[in-house]
Design a protein around this motif. Structure first.
Motif, short mmCIF file in Angstrom:
data_model
loop_
_atom_site.label_atom_id
_atom_site.label_comp_id
_atom_site.label_asym_id
_atom_site.label_seq_id
_atom_site.Cartn_x
_atom_site.Cartn_y
_atom_site.Cartn_z
N ASP A 276 0.83 -1.19 0.00
CA ASP A 276 0.00 0.00 0.00
C ASP A 276 0.87 1.26 0.00
O ASP A 276 1.69 1.47 0.90
N GLU A 277 0.70 2.10 -1.02
CA GLU A 277 1.53 3.30 -1.16
C GLU A 277 1.31 4.29 -0.02
O GLU A 277 2.25 5.02 0.35
N HIS A 278 0.11 4.35 0.53
CA HIS A 278 -0.16 5.26 1.64
C HIS A 278 0.65 4.85 2.87
O HIS A 278 1.21 5.69 3.58
N ILE A 279 0.73 3.55 3.12
CA ILE A 279 1.51 3.07 4.25
C ILE A 279 2.99 3.32 4.01
O ILE A 279 3.74 3.70 4.93
N GLU A 280 3.44 3.13 2.78
CA GLU A 280 4.83 3.40 2.45
C GLU A 280 5.20 4.86 2.74
O GLU A 280 6.27 5.15 3.27
N GLN A 281 4.29 5.77 2.38
CA GLN A 281 4.55 7.19 2.62
C GLN A 281 4.57 7.49 4.11
O GLN A 281 5.41 8.28 4.59
N LYS A 282 3.66 6.91 4.87
CA LYS A 282 3.64 7.12 6.31
C LYS A 282 4.90 6.59 6.97
O LYS A 282 5.45 7.20 7.88
N MET A 283 5.35 5.44 6.50
CA MET A 283 6.59 4.87 7.05
C MET A 283 7.78 5.78 6.74
O MET A 283 8.65 6.00 7.59
N HIS A 284 7.81 6.31 5.53
CA HIS A 284 8.89 7.23 5.16
C HIS A 284 8.88 8.47 6.05
O HIS A 284 9.94 8.92 6.53
N THR A 285 7.70 9.03 6.30
CA THR A 285 7.58 10.20 7.17
C THR A 285 8.04 9.86 8.59
O THR A 285 8.78 10.63 9.22
#
Length: 422
Positions: free
Chosen positions: A84-93
């Motif tokens: 999931d790209e949204h989770i990937e972005q949250k993990m990056h943040t």
């Protein structure tokens, strides 16, 4: 299901946090400069730390069962991959926020206190004190490892020769190719289940055909694969096609075309391209095992000879062979906090690397320790192979947002779990 739930509960965040003062927004950080006018360290406003801490704790709770392992997001409860790209972005943040906290005076002091209390190292060593020591690093070549360890050109030659002699054997070569293809097959099947298209189906067919072709070759070191009395093919077998590694090379060329349209499979694209370098070198070598013992043995020796001669120190294919040789894995190693090599007294040195965790649960800690063990072990292997002077000790550091601190030992090396708190 888990990915959907997380994606709907994660808050939308900005890449850079700012704090509001006197009706306007000011930057979250200020750089100090040395005499050469280069950034040396960052100082953050207390208000920024408070906002960042609140946001990081919230993200940590949402990501508490998610770990980042060598470029993939993994659900540690069932070891499934999350795409999931949204989770990937949250993990990056989350990782970016946590990395910033590592430079704060309080975290630095706590780090120094913990290490001093549990080791015999010198007390004035500043671990992870420079911004570049807190950056992530993807390890995908011997050149990157050697540069990090400050290995000389002559020592690099020694490392390459030693590694090539060990990892270019026929058994390692074919097993590495099979591992890449078997992992790719699993991901293609998953992709086909969720979103089948012509490219995915074609990719699956190529992988399957390639695996069947590789099954026709086997190391003569395997006592069950052949015998010294193996005979040449009989006249009745004139229709039998003798395959060369060029056949695999052609399949890899087609596979690369399929993978270029699959963003999710980009890591495999890089690996297939890396192994193509070796296939180009052995394209004229016969790969079948049913050609008589002596001839098969000769063909295996040609693989070893050609790969050893032509795979350079910077070759990503050579690095993939080494990772498989050491760990049975084909993935590049991702280090979240690269750290460095620190002099800790006399001829003693300590290689420190770190990881950021969303929680300090036992499975999360063990997963982080194992990741660091692979990275640290690789650097130790290259250090010793290069004949570097001095004893290199290994040390891992894991951070999470909390208050508890502890130290544990894994394979004889120390790992520190640090809590990040205001």
């Amino acid at each position: 299901m888990m990915g959907y739930k997380l994606a709907n509960n994660l808050l939308y965040g900005t890449k850079y946090l700012k704090i509001k003062q006197r009706g306007a927004y000011c930057s979250k950080k200020v750089f100090l400069y040395n005499s050469a006018e280069e950034p040396h360290e960052e100082i953050f406003h207390s208000e920024w730390y408070e906002q960042a801490f609140t946001k990081a704790r919230k993200l940590a709770r949402l990501l508490e069962n998610v770990d980042s392992i060598d470029g993939r997001l993994i659900n540690i409860n069932d070891n499934s991959t999350i795409t999931d790209e949204h989770i990937e972005q949250k993990m990056h943040t989350f990782k970016s926020l946590a990395r910033t906290f590592l430079g704060s005076p309080s975290v630095q002091q706590q780090l120094k206190t913990n290490v001093t209390k549990n080791t015999t190292f010198m007390q004035d060593v500043a671990y992870f004190s420079k911004p570049n020591e807190r950056e992530p690093m993807t390890i995908n070549s011997l050149t990157k490892v050697s540069s990090f360890l400050n290995i000389s050109a002559q020592q690099k030659k020694l490392v390459r020769l030693t590694v090539c002699s060990q990892v270019t054997e026929h058994r390692i070569w074919t097993s590495t190719l099979e591992e890449i293809l078997n992992e790719l097959k699993i991901d293609f099947e998953s992709l086909s289940y969720h979103c089948a298209d012509k490219g995915t189906e074609m990719g699956m067919q190529i992988v399957s055909s390639c695996l069947k072709l590789l099954a026709k070759t086997a190391s003569l070191d395997d006592p069950e694969s052949t015998s010294w009395m193996r005979l040449l093919p009989t006249k009745e077998a004139d229709s039998y096609t003798i395959h060369k590694w060029e056949d695999v090379l052609e399949m890899f060329n087609d596979l690369i075309k399929c993978l270029r349209s699959k963003k999710r499979l980009n890591c495999y694209l890089l690996k297939v391209e890396a192994m193509k370098e070796g296939l180009n070198q052995i394209r004229d070598v016969i790969m079948d095992k049913n050609i008589g013992y002596r001839e098969a043995k000769h063909q295996e020796s040609l693989i070893h000879k050609k790969l050893s001669k032509n795979l350079g120190h910077s070759s990503k294919g050579l690095f993939t062979l080494l990772i498989y040789y050491l760990y049975g894995s084909i993935r590049d190693i991702e280090v979240e906090i690269c750290g460095g090599v620190y002099g800790v007294g006399g001829d003693r040195f300590c290689l420190c690397m770190g990881k950021i965790m969303s929680s300090n649960e036992e499975e999360m800690v063990l997963s982080g320790v194992k990741q660091l063990d692979r990275a640290l072990g690789l650097f130790k292997f290259v250090w010793e192979t290069a004949g570097m002077r001095g004893n290199l000790e290994l040390q891992g550091h894991l951070w999470y947002f909390g208050t508890k601190q502890r130290t544990l030992t894994y394979k004889g090396n120390s790992y520190f779990v640090h809590g990040i708190d205001l």
